[in-house]
Design a protein around this motif. Structure first.
Motif, short mmCIF file in Angstrom:
data_model
loop_
_atom_site.label_atom_id
_atom_site.label_comp_id
_atom_site.label_asym_id
_atom_site.label_seq_id
_atom_site.Cartn_x
_atom_site.Cartn_y
_atom_site.Cartn_z
N GLU A 75 0.96 -1.30 -0.29
CA GLU A 75 0.18 0.04 -0.35
C GLU A 75 0.99 1.16 -0.25
O GLU A 75 2.02 1.32 1.00
CB GLU A 75 -0.71 0.45 1.14
N GLY A 76 0.18 2.25 -1.29
CA GLY A 76 1.23 2.90 -1.04
C GLY A 76 2.72 3.29 -1.31
O GLY A 76 3.72 4.38 -2.03
N ALA A 77 2.72 2.16 -2.50
CA ALA A 77 4.23 2.57 -3.51
C ALA A 77 3.86 2.86 -4.54
O ALA A 77 2.54 2.41 -4.94
CB ALA A 77 4.61 1.09 -3.11
N TYR A 78 4.43 3.86 -4.99
CA TYR A 78 4.39 4.37 -6.87
C TYR A 78 5.96 5.07 -6.71
O TYR A 78 7.34 4.53 -6.01
CB TYR A 78 3.20 5.24 -6.45
N TRP A 79 5.87 5.83 -7.87
CA TRP A 79 6.94 6.55 -7.70
C TRP A 79 7.97 6.99 -6.87
O TRP A 79 9.34 7.17 -7.00
CB TRP A 79 7.28 6.81 -10.00
N ARG A 80 7.34 8.04 -6.16
CA ARG A 80 8.09 8.89 -5.34
C ARG A 80 8.41 8.46 -3.96
O ARG A 80 8.83 8.40 -3.35
CB ARG A 80 6.58 9.95 -4.58
N ARG A 81 8.06 6.93 -3.43
CA ARG A 81 7.58 6.11 -2.95
C ARG A 81 7.94 4.65 -3.09
O ARG A 81 6.85 3.86 -3.01
CB ARG A 81 6.23 6.05 -2.09
N PRO A 82 9.34 4.21 -3.71
CA PRO A 82 9.13 3.20 -4.20
C PRO A 82 9.41 1.86 -3.49
O PRO A 82 9.34 0.98 -3.95
CB PRO A 82 10.53 3.00 -4.72
N GLU A 83 9.70 1.64 -2.32
CA GLU A 83 9.56 0.49 -1.33
C GLU A 83 7.88 1.15 -0.35
O GLU A 83 7.76 0.06 0.57
CB GLU A 83 10.49 0.47 -0.25
N GLY A 84 7.33 1.65 -0.43
CA GLY A 84 5.83 2.53 0.42
C GLY A 84 6.42 4.01 0.82
O GLY A 84 7.07 4.44 1.06
N PRO A 85 5.30 4.17 1.66
CA PRO A 85 4.95 5.16 2.52
C PRO A 85 6.48 5.63 3.37
O PRO A 85 7.04 6.85 3.93
CB PRO A 85 4.04 4.83 3.40
N SER A 86 7.01 5.27 3.90
CA SER A 86 8.22 5.54 4.73
C SER A 86 9.63 5.57 3.78
O SER A 86 10.92 6.18 3.96
CB SER A 86 8.95 4.13 5.84
N SER A 87 9.30 5.41 2.40
CA SER A 87 10.43 5.67 1.64
C SER A 87 10.81 6.54 0.65
O SER A 87 8.95 7.61 0.65
CB SER A 87 11.39 4.55 0.63
N SER A 88 11.68 6.46 0.15
CA SER A 88 11.95 7.94 -0.59
C SER A 88 12.82 7.87 -2.18
O SER A 88 13.79 6.30 -1.94
CB SER A 88 12.04 8.85 0.28
N TYR A 89 12.65 8.81 -3.22
CA TYR A 89 14.07 8.69 -3.69
C TYR A 89 14.78 9.85 -4.31
O TYR A 89 15.42 9.24 -4.89
CB TYR A 89 12.73 8.64 -5.78
#
Length: 117
Positions: A75-89
């Motif tokens: 849930e919440g993984a997309y290009w800006r958050r590649p591993e999910g909500p707590s991640s960042s590019y």
């Protein structure tokens, strides 16, 4: 599974993958929302996930496709958050963009004035 012979139609390939930085410019210019953002989730390679998302046993409610057991729906993984909500590019601006569907890629191609199919 035995090898399967397939026919692949000719296609265009750009000289380099689209980076997060390049895709970010497209998103900021067009306010485009990827399919992963619309759906609210995307598959992530299990080895990239924090312990929070690691399937613990067969009773876990984390979805793993039996056809692709190394990929986990997050849930919440997309290009800006590649591993999910707590991640960042952040610090990966020059890395290839991920969580982009064929439709998302085609929209980017059209924006860049490139041939898309």
């Amino acid at each position: 599974m035995p090898p399967k012979v397939v026919k692949v139609e000719p296609f265009f390939l750009d000289e380099a993958p689209v980076t997060n930085e390049q895709y970010g410019k497209f998103v900021r210019a067009t306010y485009y929302e990827t399919e992963a953002e619309k759906y609210g989730w995307s598959y992530v390679l299990q080895s990239f996930l924090s312990k929070k998302y690691q399937p613990k046993d067969s009773t876990t409610d984390i979805h793993v496709d039996p056809e692709a057991p190394d990929w986990v729906a997050v849930e919440g993984a997309y290009w800006r958050r590649p591993e999910g909500p707590s991640s960042s590019y952040k610090f990966r601006e020059k890395h290839p963009v991920v969580h982009v569907s064929h439709r998302d890629a085609a929209e980017y191609c059209h924006w860049k004035g490139k041939h898309c199919s």
